[in-house]
Design a protein around this motif. Structure first.
Motif, PDB file in Angstrom:
ATOM      1  N   VAL A 191       0.832  -1.195   0.000  1.00 20.65           N
ATOM      2  CA  VAL A 191       0.000   0.000   0.000  1.00 20.65           C
ATOM      3  C   VAL A 191       0.870   1.249   0.000  1.00 20.65           C
ATOM      4  CG1 VAL A 191      -1.772   1.266   1.257  1.00 20.65           C
ATOM      5  CG2 VAL A 191      -1.794  -1.231   1.268  1.00 20.65           C
ATOM      6  N   LYS A 192       0.596   2.157  -0.938  1.00 17.89           N
ATOM      7  CA  LYS A 192       1.380   3.383  -1.075  1.00 17.89           C
ATOM      8  C   LYS A 192       0.645   4.612  -0.557  1.00 17.89           C
ATOM      9  CE  LYS A 192       5.151   1.963  -2.642  1.00 17.89           C
ATOM     10  NZ  LYS A 192       6.243   2.031  -1.672  1.00 17.89           N
ATOM     11  N   GLY A 193      -0.685   4.576  -0.592  1.00 19.53           N
ATOM     12  CA  GLY A 193      -1.458   5.751  -0.166  1.00 19.53           C
ATOM     13  C   GLY A 193      -2.920   5.560  -0.481  1.00 19.53           C
ATOM     14  N   MET A 194      -3.646   6.665  -0.528  1.00 18.93           N
ATOM     15  CA  MET A 194      -5.077   6.647  -0.845  1.00 18.93           C
ATOM     16  C   MET A 194      -5.347   7.706  -1.905  1.00 18.93           C
ATOM     17  SD  MET A 194      -7.097   4.587   1.116  1.00 18.93           S
ATOM     18  CE  MET A 194      -8.497   5.406   0.355  1.00 18.93           C
ATOM     19  N   ILE A 195      -6.289   7.429  -2.800  1.00 16.93           N
ATOM     20  CA  ILE A 195      -6.805   8.468  -3.691  1.00 16.93           C
ATOM     21  C   ILE A 195      -8.313   8.570  -3.447  1.00 16.93           C
ATOM     22  CG2 ILE A 195      -6.899   6.834  -5.643  1.00 16.93           C
ATOM     23  CD1 ILE A 195      -6.549   9.283  -7.497  1.00 16.93           C
ATOM     24  N   THR A 196      -8.805   9.789  -3.262  1.00 16.73           N
ATOM     25  CA  THR A 196     -10.204   9.966  -2.870  1.00 16.73           C
ATOM     26  C   THR A 196     -10.957  10.832  -3.879  1.00 16.73           C
ATOM     27  OG1 THR A 196      -9.835  11.990  -1.615  1.00 16.73           O
ATOM     28  CG2 THR A 196      -9.513   9.904  -0.440  1.00 16.73           C
ATOM     29  N   ALA A 197     -12.288  10.770  -3.777  1.00 17.28           N
ATOM     30  CA  ALA A 197     -13.139  11.619  -4.624  1.00 17.28           C
ATOM     31  C   ALA A 197     -12.786  13.085  -4.414  1.00 17.28           C
ATOM     32  CB  ALA A 197     -14.610  11.370  -4.307  1.00 17.28           C
ATOM     33  N   GLU A 198     -12.378  13.433  -3.178  1.00 20.92           N
ATOM     34  CA  GLU A 198     -11.973  14.825  -2.926  1.00 20.92           C
ATOM     35  C   GLU A 198     -10.720  15.191  -3.720  1.00 20.92           C
ATOM     36  OE1 GLU A 198     -13.121  13.579   0.950  1.00 20.92           O
ATOM     37  OE2 GLU A 198     -12.447  15.533   1.673  1.00 20.92           O
TER      38      GLU A 198
END
Ligand SMILES: C[S@@+](CC[C@H](N)C(=O)[O-])C[C@H]1O[C@@H](n2cnc3c(N)ncnc32)[C@H](O)[C@@H]1O
Lengths: 141, 141
Positions: A119-126
């Motif tokens: 896991v490297k990070g998160m990408i969100t709708a925001e």
């Protein structure tokens, strides 16, 4: 509706996942208490945590919605409310593909996974909404 | 970076808030119990509830993040965790303005308010992400 050829087709390059500004990676463990996970979300002012094993491999995802679910159902352990079948994003995917995936699965964020399934990070709708507004600014809209 | 005039400037019309597909309006009351609000979020599969008085006037907003906050802080009443200073959207505002507002305030959704200050619905970062992907589809990207 049928197909109508367009006189001019604009092909615009959308950035890839990797190019988005990265935020510090904060994670959770399946054995965490709901109360501790809630604190971690609140203290970091975020909505999503990837759930990982000791090797940073993805086991699931938890959002503040899952905390609400734990409250609604009276659960206290993360493993009882985390989502185990996770929709993910790869580092080299274009962001507009991620926007479609968010739409299709009616979710608000995806863990970003590298080639070794870490896991490297998160990408969100925001993040995507932010990108859309940055693009509009560039284009003078 | 400086200013460089563009040979062709494309001005694209973004839709206004009113034109987005509306979802049923679900609200909360400041005197609600956290557990009940959590259930309402979970049962309706949503993340945001406008908090209103008996006349549908806006008093605040509650998101699943605030439920996590209630868990973290041991609060049981909605009025203790709801956000009272609410960033709103007007029905006739263009969606790209809303995208910038979401970005600026680091929030994920805004209540839509009509001319009489009644709550009409919610617009979220997910709605905008969805719109972005629909637009890309139209443009053949
Ligand atoms: C600052 S955000 C942090 C998490 C994440 N960035 C998000 O958007 O959900 C969470 C807080 O924003 C508040 N909030 C959400 N939408 C809001 C709005 N339209 N106006 C004011 N506050 C809002 C919530 O009540 C919650 O306390």
């Amino acid at each position: 509706e049928g197909y109508s050829p367009k006189p001019l087709e604009i092909r615009r390059q959308t950035p890839i996942v990797n190019e988005l500004q990265s935020k510090p990676l904060i994670t959770a463990n399946p054995d965490d208490e709901i109360g501790d996970v809630a604190k971690r979300l609140v203290q970091n002012n975020i909505n999503h945590l990837p759930v990982v094993d000791d090797d940073q491999k993805l086991l699931g995802i938890v959002t503040s919605w899952d905390i609400a679910n734990a409250v609604a159902k009276g659960k206290t352990k993360l493993k009882d409310v985390m989502t185990k079948k996770v929709v993910i994003a790869r580092e080299d995917e274009p962001v507009d593909i991620i926007a479609r995936r968010i739409d299709k699965h009616e979710i608000s964020g995806l863990p970003i996974i590298d080639k070794n399934n870490h896991v490297k990070g998160m990408i969100t709708a925001e993040d995507i909404s932010r990108l859309m507004c940055a693009k509009n600014r560039e284009e003078g809209i």
